[in-house]
Design an enzyme around this catalytic site. Sequence first.
Site, short mmCIF file in Angstrom:
data_model
loop_
_atom_site.label_atom_id
_atom_site.label_comp_id
_atom_site.label_asym_id
_atom_site.label_seq_id
_atom_site.Cartn_x
_atom_site.Cartn_y
_atom_site.Cartn_z
N HIS A 208 0.80 -1.24 0.00
CA HIS A 208 0.00 0.00 0.00
C HIS A 208 0.83 1.27 0.00
O HIS A 208 0.27 2.36 -0.09
CB HIS A 208 -0.95 0.02 1.20
CG HIS A 208 -0.25 0.26 2.51
ND1 HIS A 208 0.42 -0.74 3.17
CD2 HIS A 208 -0.09 1.37 3.25
CE1 HIS A 208 0.95 -0.25 4.27
NE2 HIS A 208 0.67 1.04 4.34
C1 UD1 Z 1 -1.98 5.10 6.32
C2 UD1 Z 1 -0.68 5.50 7.00
C3 UD1 Z 1 0.36 4.41 6.80
C4 UD1 Z 1 -0.18 3.06 7.24
C5 UD1 Z 1 -1.48 2.79 6.50
C6 UD1 Z 1 -2.11 1.47 6.86
C7 UD1 Z 1 -0.21 7.92 7.03
C8 UD1 Z 1 0.65 8.98 6.45
N1 UD1 Z 1 -0.14 6.71 6.42
O1 UD1 Z 1 -1.73 5.01 4.93
O2 UD1 Z 1 1.51 4.72 7.57
O3 UD1 Z 1 0.77 2.06 6.95
O4 UD1 Z 1 -2.40 3.84 6.83
O5 UD1 Z 1 -3.26 1.26 6.08
O6 UD1 Z 1 -0.91 8.17 7.98
N2 UD1 Z 1 -9.07 4.55 2.19
C9 UD1 Z 1 -10.30 3.92 2.13
N3 UD1 Z 1 -10.87 3.56 3.32
C10 UD1 Z 1 -10.30 3.78 4.53
C11 UD1 Z 1 -9.07 4.45 4.56
C12 UD1 Z 1 -8.46 4.81 3.39
O7 UD1 Z 1 -10.84 3.68 1.07
O8 UD1 Z 1 -10.88 3.41 5.57
C13 UD1 Z 1 -8.42 4.92 0.91
C14 UD1 Z 1 -8.74 6.34 0.47
O9 UD1 Z 1 -8.74 6.35 -0.92
C15 UD1 Z 1 -7.53 7.10 0.96
C16 UD1 Z 1 -6.42 6.10 0.76
O10 UD1 Z 1 -7.01 4.83 1.08
O11 UD1 Z 1 -7.33 8.29 0.26
C17 UD1 Z 1 -5.24 6.34 1.65
O12 UD1 Z 1 -5.63 6.42 3.01
P1 UD1 Z 1 -4.72 7.23 4.07
O13 UD1 Z 1 -5.24 7.09 5.45
O14 UD1 Z 1 -4.47 8.60 3.56
O15 UD1 Z 1 -3.32 6.51 3.96
P2 UD1 Z 1 -2.92 4.96 3.89
O16 UD1 Z 1 -2.34 4.70 2.55
O17 UD1 Z 1 -4.01 4.06 4.38
#
Ligand code: UD1
Length: 383
Positions: A208
């Site tokens: 991811h």
């Molecule tokens: C975040 C953490 C990362 C961790 C990861 C675990 C930061 C900078 N990054 O990254 O360190 O390893 O979580 O998953 O805080 N999304 C969904 N549903 C959700 C959450 C996210 O669909 O419940 C999608 C959305 O499109 C979102 C993308 O995932 O924009 C990224 O989510 P985000 O929380 O920004 O970062 P992660 O890549 O999950």
Amino acid sequence: MRALVVVGARPNFMKVAPVLAALRGAGWEALLLHTGQHYDAAMSDAFFADLSIPPPDFHLGVGSASHASQTARIMEAFEPVLLATRPDWLVVVGDVNSTLACALVAAKLKEETGCRTAHVEAGLRSHDWRMPEEVNRVLTDRLSDLLLTPGPDALPNLLAEGIPANRVAFVGNVMIDTLFAQLSRARAADVPGRLGVERGRYALVTLHRPSNVDDPAALENVLEALAAVAEEMPVVFPVHPRTRRRAEAAGLHAHLARLCVLEPLGYRDMLSLTDGAAVVLTDSGGLQEETTALGVPCVTLRERTERPVTITHGTNRLAPFPLTPSGVYGAFREALAAGRAEPGSRCPAGWDGRAAERIVHAMESASTPGRPPRRLTVADFVS
Ligand code: UD1
């Protein structure tokens, strides 16, 4: 004593569960706040259910956004909660945006509230400033009053940044508290059996990181490597929502079709699969530690790791960088040849299921007026 404990994203939940229980067990009033950084049932609710975490006392509901917007939204929503609850301690864990955002609010309000911040999983460093988590780690440690470190590699990193040693307590790895507490239930769940793959004869993948999934060429490279692995054994791949979106946008569905693709899993099902894998290939931080604790060979799909102890003591190795299909496949073959170790046999000091207990002890000792926090050493962990 009152603590306000923050969670936001998937890797926080398994770290907070034992801390919350240990604080409440020791008579603290421990309030739980969820920022809502992760919000899908599979990314959040499933972990509360598996780990019996009580519903949060506060939910900020911030959701997804750019780094700046997400961090700013958390800060804005968190400030009134901190002012209203006035805890003695704020407890933040790990390195996600929620961790930094709340630590920054507490630091700005410290004079007014007297609230101090304890950072669980302090002192890890990848030395790769391009990683958003590295920025979060360094800044959160700089802002925190009590730095609770998970392993031996953390203290030198903090001292090198000029952080005084009396702010640091080596408490061990709290994520491993949860792992050992849940392992027998995870094994009983028998997810490999339910998927029809044989224990010890499949590869497990997670992916991811923006560096691997946001650039279509980088994502294609890794998926090609996984296709080569899939020629040899089933590849089980619970896909993060971000990765699924990126793969679809890049037109890489066909690559995914060769793998056993699943929705994101809850904690116990994921642990069941990790425990049964021949090899894990991942860009996650937590899985590098979980595989070391379980004795499962791991290939880390990153240039560097902030958890080098998993390589020096554990079962982890870095795939050659830049990642190429043949490089990743070669690392997979080496990991497979290295084979599994006895669970628990490769654990560094302090990965013993008692870290939460030591966290509460360190917070209590730092709370005693006029008494500096006691420096914990490895000797404290020998029972
Ligand atoms: C975040 C953490 C990362 C961790 C990861 C675990 C930061 C900078 N990054 O990254 O360190 O390893 O979580 O998953 O805080 N999304 C969904 N549903 C959700 C959450 C996210 O669909 O419940 C999608 C959305 O499109 C979102 C993308 O995932 O924009 C990224 O989510 P985000 O929380 O920004 O970062 P992660 O890549 O999950």
